[in-house]
Design a protein around this motif. Structure first.
Motif, PDB file in Angstrom:
ATOM      1  N   GLN A   1     -22.620  24.376  34.079  1.00 18.59           N
ATOM      2  CA  GLN A   1     -23.650  25.404  34.160  1.00 18.59           C
ATOM      3  C   GLN A   1     -24.486  25.154  35.414  1.00 18.59           C
ATOM      4  O   GLN A   1     -25.168  24.126  35.522  1.00 18.59           O
ATOM      5  CB  GLN A   1     -24.532  25.400  32.909  1.00 18.59           C
TER       6      GLN A   1
ATOM      7  N   GLU B   1     -22.053  29.983  34.202  1.00 20.93           N
ATOM      8  CA  GLU B   1     -21.402  29.021  33.308  1.00 20.93           C
ATOM      9  C   GLU B   1     -19.903  29.278  33.247  1.00 20.93           C
ATOM     10  O   GLU B   1     -19.457  30.425  33.174  1.00 20.93           O
ATOM     11  CB  GLU B   1     -21.984  29.098  31.886  1.00 20.93           C
TER      12      GLU B   1
ATOM     13  N   ASN C   1     -11.473  25.434  27.303  1.00 17.24           N
ATOM     14  CA  ASN C   1     -11.362  24.904  25.946  1.00 17.24           C
ATOM     15  C   ASN C   1      -9.902  24.542  25.676  1.00 17.24           C
ATOM     16  O   ASN C   1      -9.019  25.391  25.762  1.00 17.24           O
ATOM     17  CB  ASN C   1     -11.861  25.942  24.938  1.00 17.24           C
TER      18      ASN C   1
ATOM     19  N   TYR D   1     -16.131  27.423  31.433  1.00 18.46           N
ATOM     20  CA  TYR D   1     -15.600  26.390  30.559  1.00 18.46           C
ATOM     21  C   TYR D   1     -14.080  26.506  30.472  1.00 18.46           C
ATOM     22  O   TYR D   1     -13.487  27.547  30.750  1.00 18.46           O
ATOM     23  CB  TYR D   1     -16.194  26.483  29.144  1.00 18.46           C
TER      24      TYR D   1
ATOM     25  N   SER E   1     -20.832  19.274  31.137  1.00 21.37           N
ATOM     26  CA  SER E   1     -20.704  19.001  29.704  1.00 21.37           C
ATOM     27  C   SER E   1     -19.273  18.687  29.330  1.00 21.37           C
ATOM     28  O   SER E   1     -18.324  19.234  29.913  1.00 21.37           O
ATOM     29  CB  SER E   1     -21.170  20.202  28.878  1.00 21.37           C
TER      30      SER E   1
ATOM     31  N   ASP F   1     -17.249  21.954  30.550  1.00 24.96           N
ATOM     32  CA  ASP F   1     -18.161  23.076  30.791  1.00 24.96           C
ATOM     33  C   ASP F   1     -19.097  22.721  31.940  1.00 24.96           C
ATOM     34  O   ASP F   1     -19.554  21.572  32.050  1.00 24.96           O
ATOM     35  CB  ASP F   1     -18.975  23.365  29.521  1.00 24.96           C
TER      36      ASP F   1
ATOM     37  N   ALA G   1     -13.443  20.459  25.372  1.00 28.64           N
ATOM     38  CA  ALA G   1     -13.826  21.438  26.395  1.00 28.64           C
ATOM     39  C   ALA G   1     -14.560  20.747  27.533  1.00 28.64           C
ATOM     40  O   ALA G   1     -15.304  19.783  27.330  1.00 28.64           O
ATOM     41  CB  ALA G   1     -14.708  22.525  25.795  1.00 28.64           C
TER      42      ALA G   1
ATOM     43  N   ARG H   1     -17.231  18.575  25.501  1.00 28.04           N
ATOM     44  CA  ARG H   1     -17.421  18.897  24.095  1.00 28.04           C
ATOM     45  C   ARG H   1     -16.178  18.522  23.291  1.00 28.04           C
ATOM     46  O   ARG H   1     -15.055  18.739  23.735  1.00 28.04           O
ATOM     47  CB  ARG H   1     -17.687  20.401  23.939  1.00 28.04           C
TER      48      ARG H   1
ATOM     49  N   PHE I   1     -18.909  29.511  25.190  1.00 27.39           N
ATOM     50  CA  PHE I   1     -20.013  29.086  26.056  1.00 27.39           C
ATOM     51  C   PHE I   1     -21.052  28.303  25.257  1.00 27.39           C
ATOM     52  O   PHE I   1     -21.124  28.409  24.032  1.00 27.39           O
ATOM     53  CB  PHE I   1     -20.655  30.305  26.713  1.00 27.39           C
TER      54      PHE I   1
END
Length: 481
Positions: free
Chosen positions: A456, A438, A442, A440, A474, A454, A452, A476, A215
């Motif tokens: 929220q 949240e 990965n 995600y 998001s 994500d 990843a 990542r 997270f």
């Protein structure tokens, strides 16, 4: 709100679909997650190292590194008013970049009495959405809360780590950037002195600690109510004493507090300013009685007491009502040492080979100024993660969590009357708890490369039910060298 929920559902379906679109690959437990020294879900022996380059566990020296890049964005949301410390109501996007080089040397290699010298150099660049303002549970743990510091490399950690055995029994240990021995005494004292981040050793949780592979939210990866001693980058000078036994551990940490809230400089006068932290860990949970022995878990109880030049919310309100300040100002007080204290609890439990759950609770007295970490006086979180081993992707992982944050009445009144904290200030406040969901996925792409997605969903950002909700999305990229 329906449009936000539909976007969140679409994001979840897209993440889930990746398991079918992409081919299965060989993978391993990330080295970063192993740093948590958690009892849950150890790496599988058949999995290859998840780093770009192999690393020897037999060498006296350690050289490893990692890079983390997070792109975050949110669309416009309802905001009838805002202040200098508000989450921006218009749509925005920002990218943060964090690079770390870990170096270590075993000065003494005797497993019953070893000494490590550890140092790491870090660079933190980019920005967070709204310059990391407007949320108690901010959405990106990699963001430095003072963007004016720039991305110039700095020494994040430098410390001596000493292990002293009690008794002759040894147990295997995972080599990490924070501990180089691969065999340690089962009963031992573990001592650390130098520059560090206190969450390196306290309030660890293998499901909710690592923002690089798990997270991203501040109040998911750490206990939001734990105002732990740290400068604006999250580091302090500290000493940590720990005793480890077969199924329990006890820790005490003394760290230097910043001179001002969210400041980069620390106060070296320990009699005047310090953060004292105590934690007890028991590697069993209430769930253990109903699960097979191989399903590991842990419960950790934390207490902290901070001494620093902290203002009092009620006093700043009284000064405002007396006409001494134009708005309540928590920084307008005579210098002196005040005390803030709190408690925390976290647990983790492996339910099946692939499924783990976790939870956190935190509380502080809330009368004194939020000073070092974030503006949260109470928090609770619950969540889970799931490894995709049964689908042929042993390092792919999905996680979901819910966290609810709160502040006390005096803190609420201070913000309602137009006061500013170091993170919050909407020029008003219609109070409600700040609730965050949240999730995600990965994805292990190749060797030490991970991606990843994500999302929220934040209800009542900055504890203000007049503003929001907002969905922060998001992407990542993480690389372990």
């Amino acid at each position: 709100m329906p449009s936000h929920l539909s976007r969140l559902i679409a994001f979840t379906l897209l993440a889930a679909s990746l398991t079918r679109i992409l081919p299965a690959q060989e993978s391993a437990q990330p080295a970063t997650e192993a740093q948590t020294d958690s009892p849950a879900s150890p790496p599988k022996p058949e999995d290859p190292p998840a780093t770009l380059f192999p690393h020897s566990d037999k060498s006296r020296f350690l050289i490893v590194g990692q890079t983390n890049i997070i792109f975050q964005a949110h669309g416009p949301f309802h905001t009838p008013y805002s202040g200098p410390n508000s989450l921006l109501g218009r749509g925005e996007y920002k990218t943060s970049l964090l690079g770390t080089l870990y170096l270590g040397a075993q000065v003494i290699r005797n497993p019953r009495a070893s000494t490590d010298f550890l140092i790491d150099v870090e660079s933190s660049g980019g920005r967070g959405i709204s310059e990391a303002l407007g949320l108690g549970g901010f959405t990106n743990l990699d963001v430095v809360r003072n963007p004016s510091l720039g991305s110039k490399p700095y020494i994040a950690r430098v410390q001596l780590h000493e292990v002293i055995g009690v008794g002759g029994e040894l147990t295997e240990a995972e080599r990490t950037p924070f501990s180089l021995s691969t065999s340690v005494p089962t009963r031992r004292f573990d001592l650390r002195f130098g520059k560090m981040s206190l969450p390196d050793v306290i309030d660890l949780n293998s499901i909710g600690t690592d923002s690089h592979l798990q997270f991203m939210n501040w109040t998911v990866d750490n206990n939001g109510a734990w105002d732990y001693a740290a400068d604006t980058r999250g580091y302090t000078y500290a000493g940590v004493a720990e005793y480890d036994d077969k199924i329990w551990s006890a820790r005490y940490a003394l760290g230097l507090m910043p001179t001002v809230a969210n400041g980069i400089d620390v106060d070296w006068n320990v009699r005047r300013a310090r953060g004292e932290n105590t934690e007890f860990e028991f590697r069993r949970t209430p769930f253990s009685a109903f699960l097979p022995k191989e399903r590991k878990g842990a419960v950790r109880l934390l207490g902290f007491v901070n001494h620093a030049n902290m203002g009092v919310y009620r006093d700043s309100i009284k000064a405002f009502e007396a006409g001494l300040t134009k708005v309540p100002d928590i920084t307008a007080h005579a210098p002196g040492s005040t005390v803030k204290y709190g408690v925390g609890l976290n647990f983790e439990q492996e339910i099946t080979e692939n499924t783990r759950i976790y939870g956190r609770f935190g509380w502080n007295e809330g009368q004194h100024q939020s000073f070092a970490y974030t503006e949260v006086d109470q928090t609770f979180a619950f969540g889970a993660d799931y490894f995709m081993r049964r689908y042929g992707r042993p390092l792919d992982k999905a996680g979901i969590t819910f966290v609810s944050n709160a502040i006390k009445r005096d803190h609420q009144n201070y913000l309602r009357l137009g006061g500013l904290g170091f993170l919050l200030g909407d020029n008003g406040l219609n109070y409600a708890r700040e609730d965050i969901l949240e999730g995600y996925y990965n994805l292990h792409a190749w060797r030490g490369v991970f991606y990843a997605l994500d999302g929220q969903f934040v209800e009542h950002p900055g504890y203000n039910q007049d503003r929001g909700p907002v969905l922060v999305e998001s992407v990542r990229m993480h690389v372990d060298f």
